[in-house]
Design a protein around this motif. Structure first.
Motif, short mmCIF file in Angstrom:
data_model
loop_
_atom_site.label_atom_id
_atom_site.label_comp_id
_atom_site.label_asym_id
_atom_site.label_seq_id
_atom_site.Cartn_x
_atom_site.Cartn_y
_atom_site.Cartn_z
N THR A 303 0.83 -1.21 0.00
CA THR A 303 0.00 0.00 0.00
C THR A 303 0.86 1.26 0.00
OG1 THR A 303 -1.70 -1.19 1.23
CG2 THR A 303 -1.86 1.21 1.22
N PRO A 304 0.89 1.99 -1.13
CA PRO A 304 1.60 3.27 -1.15
C PRO A 304 0.74 4.36 -0.50
CG PRO A 304 0.59 2.83 -3.28
CD PRO A 304 0.24 1.67 -2.40
N TRP A 305 1.34 5.49 -0.21
CA TRP A 305 0.66 6.68 0.33
C TRP A 305 -0.06 6.39 1.65
CZ3 TRP A 305 -2.06 4.89 -4.32
CH2 TRP A 305 -1.30 5.11 -5.47
N TYR A 306 0.40 5.35 2.39
CA TYR A 306 -0.33 4.96 3.60
C TYR A 306 -0.25 6.02 4.69
CZ TYR A 306 -1.85 2.59 7.77
OH TYR A 306 -2.52 2.29 8.92
N TRP A 307 0.97 6.39 5.07
CA TRP A 307 1.17 7.27 6.22
C TRP A 307 0.48 8.62 5.99
CZ3 TRP A 307 3.01 7.08 11.12
CH2 TRP A 307 3.37 8.27 11.74
N GLU A 308 0.72 9.19 4.80
CA GLU A 308 0.15 10.53 4.55
C GLU A 308 -1.37 10.49 4.49
OE1 GLU A 308 2.33 8.84 2.70
OE2 GLU A 308 2.38 9.50 0.61
N THR A 309 -1.93 9.39 3.99
CA THR A 309 -3.40 9.30 3.90
C THR A 309 -4.01 9.15 5.29
OG1 THR A 309 -3.23 8.23 1.75
CG2 THR A 309 -5.32 7.99 2.93
#
Ligand code: SF4
Length: 423
Positions: A303-309
């Motif tokens: 899963t990319p963009w996990y932390w920022e999402t």
């Protein structure tokens, strides 16, 4: 009247402060947000308006909704429902418009799930399937109460957690029964009349079923009464159908109409657009916060963009003044890279949030050495967390001043005694 409010869990002032709206709705002292949304008329015909115009109308009505919510929180009576289309129908129409170019979550697949000829990361077209629904007695005490959380489990997911503790549901999109919005509403209607303290929308992942859930909530806000056929259809996935629960319509009503807190139980990997719709409908939120800011979300969940999402969505909940609690599952060998940064972010940004620092990780799905699905690359998490890892996680939560003891330890025999602090 529910006895949820009599439990000692509410003696913790931090829990009460964080979940006060939820408790009021659960005990039918206040109408759920979907009931308030039904009182706000829109002058648009949602079906005839462009999507751009619909979003502008949501932006126009949201502050009016929040103001009305504020007065109702303070004790004002609920106005009469709108005769024509309301904010509720606007939310439903927007969810269906999104479905036709799906952007429910950050994969932003843009596939037309109504046509169903191409699929996105969740592999779903427009149909939603329910794996099971029942009185869940395994959730945090403030959700499970004495009668259980009215849980509806949906199939499939938009993440690929190798260790998924619900792998049979999340990885098998054909699990369970195809369920239309009226049958979903019938499930919620029955669970609440049987005494459940809330309606707990969960998966797999729920945001990938946003259209069906918003449609069901919309029905519940508009004189819904299931037919016998719908009740029988709903019974197919009722996991506790062999228990007998007495139905009490009065326990499910505010002002003579259906009422229940809507609990959004999610991985929180969802777009701002989905958040904006749910802001109108969710009375209480239960987000997961699994991974730190490094590469673990990619390595373990693709899963990319996990932390920022997830951090953006959590910050929004706080900014919006929503009721919520957070779950963090401690993973073996991931205390330094995931647990510590997650707890530190919470302490820095939303320090009052109740957090359940969970110990129940077990090797499952692709991390279970006893399974044919096992992959060697997941060897680092192919065991339970050690006592040392768990103790270090709880100690860090305590050192950061987080509100975690009540949510994390409500099943311990010594819950509520000073011994609980002897980690
Ligand atoms: S829900 Fe997410 S994964 Fe599924 S099609 Fe929509 S954007 Fe893609």
């Amino acid at each position: 009247m529910s006895d949820l409010g009599t439990l000692r869990v509410w003696d913790d002032p931090a829990i009460w402060a964080a979940l006060m709206w939820y408790l009021d709705v659960a005990e039918n002292r206040r109408p759920a947000k979907f009931r308030i949304a039904a009182t706000l008329a829109t002058e648009l015909d949602p079906r005839e308006s462009s999507e751009e115009v619909l979003w502008a109308e949501l932006d126009r009505l949201t502050p009016i909704f929040l103001s009305r919510w504020g007065t109702i929180r303070a004790g004002a009576p609920l106005p009469r429902p709108a005769e024509g289309p309301s904010l509720l129908e606007l939310c439903r129409e927007l969810a269906y418009r999104m479905l036709a170019h799906c952007n429910f979550c950050p994969w932003d697949c843009r596939v037309d799930r109504v046509k169903g000829t191409k699929f996105g990361a969740c592999k779903l077209a427009s149909a939603s399937r329910v794996s099971s629904h029942f009185h869940h007695t395994g959730e945090e005490l403030f959700y499970r109460g004495t009668e259980g959380s009215g849980t509806i489990f949906f199939t499939s997911c938009n993440m690929r957690c190798a260790f998924c503790q619900n792998g049979d549901i999340s990885t098998d999109k054909d699990n369970g029964e195809e369920t239309d919005p009226r049958t979903l509403a019938a499930m919620a209607w029955t669970l609440r009349r049987e005494g459940c303290h809330n309606i707990n929308w969960v998966g797999g992942e729920v945001v990938i079923h946003l259209h069906a859930i918003v449609d069901a909530i919309c029905l519940l806000g508009r004189h819904f009464e299931p037919t016998q056929v719908e009740l029988v259809r709903a019974l197919k996935t009722k996991a506790d159908r062999f228990y007998s629960y007495d139905e009490d319509p009065g326990s499910a009503e505010y002002d003579g109409r259906f009422n229940a807190p809507m609990l959004w139980n999610s991985n929180f990997f969802m777009t701002l657009e989905s958040m904006k719709i749910l802001r109108i409908l969710a009375d209480v939120w239960l987000p997961d916060f699994k991974f730190g800011p490094g590469r673990c979300a990619m390595a373990l969940a693709k899963t990319p963009w996990y932390w920022e999402t997830v951090t953006r969505n959590l910050a929004l909940l706080d900014e919006w003044g929503e009721d919520f609690s957070i779950r963090h599952l401690v993973m073996p060998n991931h205390v330094e890279c995931c647990t510590y940064p997650v707890l530190e972010w919470i302490a820095d940004h939303i320090p009052k949030a109740p957090v359940n620092v969970m110990a129940q990780f077990h090797p499952d799905n692709f991390c279970d050495p006893a399974s044919v699905k096992y992959r060697d690359k997941y060897e680092e998490i192919a065991r339970r967390p050690t006592h040392r890892e768990l103790d270090a996680s709880w100690r860090r939560a305590r050192d950061l001043g987080l509100n975690f003891e009540t949510a994390s330890f409500d099943r311990r025999k010594d819950f509520g005694t000073p011994a609980i602090l002897e980690i």
